[in-house]
Write an enzyme that holds these catalytic residues in place. Structure first.
Site, PDB file in Angstrom:
ATOM      1  N   LYS A  17       0.720  -1.281  -0.210  1.00 18.65           N
ATOM      2  CA  LYS A  17      -0.048  -0.031   0.107  1.00 18.65           C
ATOM      3  C   LYS A  17       0.896   1.151  -0.216  1.00 18.65           C
ATOM      4  CE  LYS A  17      -3.903  -1.997   2.212  1.00 18.65           C
ATOM      5  NZ  LYS A  17      -4.964  -1.696   3.439  1.00 18.65           N
ATOM      6  N   TYR A  57     -12.330  -2.064  -3.360  1.00 14.15           N
ATOM      7  CA  TYR A  57     -12.808  -2.090  -2.015  1.00 14.15           C
ATOM      8  C   TYR A  57     -14.328  -1.857  -1.900  1.00 14.15           C
ATOM      9  CZ  TYR A  57      -8.258  -2.151   0.247  1.00 14.15           C
ATOM     10  OH  TYR A  57      -6.935  -2.702   0.843  1.00 14.15           O
ATOM     11  N   PHE A  65     -15.305   4.332   6.847  1.00 14.40           N
ATOM     12  CA  PHE A  65     -13.915   4.468   6.527  1.00 14.40           C
ATOM     13  C   PHE A  65     -13.518   4.410   5.122  1.00 14.40           C
ATOM     14  CE2 PHE A  65     -13.948   0.087   7.782  1.00 14.40           C
ATOM     15  CZ  PHE A  65     -13.754  -0.572   6.581  1.00 14.40           C
ATOM     16  N   ARG A  93      -2.213 -14.428   4.716  1.00 17.53           N
ATOM     17  CA  ARG A  93      -3.098 -13.631   6.033  1.00 17.53           C
ATOM     18  C   ARG A  93      -2.064 -13.585   7.186  1.00 17.53           C
ATOM     19  NH1 ARG A  93      -7.170 -10.259   4.759  1.00 17.53           N
ATOM     20  NH2 ARG A  93      -7.655 -10.374   6.782  1.00 17.53           N
ATOM     21  N   THR A  99      -5.477  -6.816  10.953  1.00 14.94           N
ATOM     22  CA  THR A  99      -5.765  -5.502  10.262  1.00 14.94           C
ATOM     23  C   THR A  99      -5.224  -4.285  11.066  1.00 14.94           C
ATOM     24  OG1 THR A  99      -7.854  -6.764   9.381  1.00 14.94           O
ATOM     25  CG2 THR A  99      -7.686  -4.124   9.057  1.00 14.94           C
ATOM     26  N   ARG A 110       2.428  -6.485   9.536  1.00 14.31           N
ATOM     27  CA  ARG A 110       1.862  -5.060   9.802  1.00 14.31           C
ATOM     28  C   ARG A 110       2.468  -4.853  11.343  1.00 14.31           C
ATOM     29  NH1 ARG A 110      -4.295  -6.825   7.743  1.00 14.31           N
ATOM     30  NH2 ARG A 110      -4.073  -5.481   5.848  1.00 14.31           N
ATOM     31  N   ASN A 120      -1.914   0.255   6.802  1.00 10.94           N
ATOM     32  CA  ASN A 120      -1.604  -0.920   7.435  1.00 10.94           C
ATOM     33  C   ASN A 120      -0.594  -1.611   6.522  1.00 10.94           C
ATOM     34  OD1 ASN A 120      -3.623  -1.689   6.076  1.00 10.94           O
ATOM     35  ND2 ASN A 120      -4.697  -2.719   7.513  1.00 10.94           N
ATOM     36  N   HIS A 123      -2.444  -5.498   1.610  1.00 11.66           N
ATOM     37  CA  HIS A 123      -3.671  -6.044   1.224  1.00 11.66           C
ATOM     38  C   HIS A 123      -3.237  -7.378   0.993  1.00 11.66           C
ATOM     39  CE1 HIS A 123      -7.345  -7.197  -0.169  1.00 11.66           C
ATOM     40  NE2 HIS A 123      -6.835  -7.670  -1.021  1.00 11.66           N
ATOM     41  N   GLU A 134      -9.499 -10.884  -7.707  1.00 15.23           N
ATOM     42  CA  GLU A 134      -8.652  -9.623  -7.435  1.00 15.23           C
ATOM     43  C   GLU A 134      -7.441  -9.724  -8.531  1.00 15.23           C
ATOM     44  OE1 GLU A 134      -9.803  -9.129  -2.653  1.00 15.23           O
ATOM     45  OE2 GLU A 134      -7.768  -9.720  -3.358  1.00 15.23           O
TER      46      GLU A 134
END
Ligand code: UDP
Length: 146
Positions: A17, A57, A65, A93, A99, A110, A120, A123, A134
């Protein structure tokens, strides 16, 4: 002939990100990904458009948010990736961490790099079905080289 390893490989979709690309953390994050046994089989640095971020998203469009999330994701370049491993989705993950970085386990991306719950750093897809959708949003099959 396909070997046994290849038969069990699966894919997930990853984004490094803007908070991370801005701080020059692409290589550091890729090092954690590779050390965990995930193979980066496609990768491209792009600037997400507003429309791309809103589509990506879309599931969160009613959340408080959402506006902030889209603004953040379009603020700087991102690195989109396809990762391959045995059980790639749950494996990544785990490597990403929770998150909210305050809840992320030691050694996760993270925990190591995220600034806060919004910024964070990464993704990762949450299911095999979403991973396929995706990946298809950003990569043609011939760009993915396992
Ligand atoms: N997010 C946020 N505030 C929240 C929850 C989520 O800004 O309270 C952002 C955050 O960047 C997160 C993304 O929205 O990574 C998607 O949320 P999700 O619950 O799908 O978390 P993830 O799958 O990324 O861990």
């Amino acid at each position: 002939m396909q070997n046994k390893m290849e038969l069990y490989m699966s894919r997930t979709f990853s984004i490094i990100k803007p908070d991370a690309t801005r701080r020059n953390l692409t290589g550091a994050i890729n090092a954690v990904i590779e050390a965990a046994g995930l193979r980066i089989v496609a990768q491209r640095r792009i600037k997400l458009t507003q429309a791309q971020a809103e589509t990506f998203y879309g599931v969160h469009s009613e959340r408080s948010f959402f506006g902030e999330l889209v603004a953040q994701m379009t603020s700087e370049p991102v690195v989109v990736q396809v990762l391959e491993a045995d059980n790639a989705v749950p494996k990544y993950r785990e490597v990403m961490g929770a998150t909210n970085p305050e809840n992320a386990a030691e050694g996760t991306i993270r925990k190591l790099f995220a600034l806060n719950v919004g910024e964070n750093s990464v993704h990762g897809s949450d299911s095999d079905e979403n991973a396929a959708l995706e990946i298809a949003q950003f990569f043609a099959e011939e760009e993915i080289v396992g």
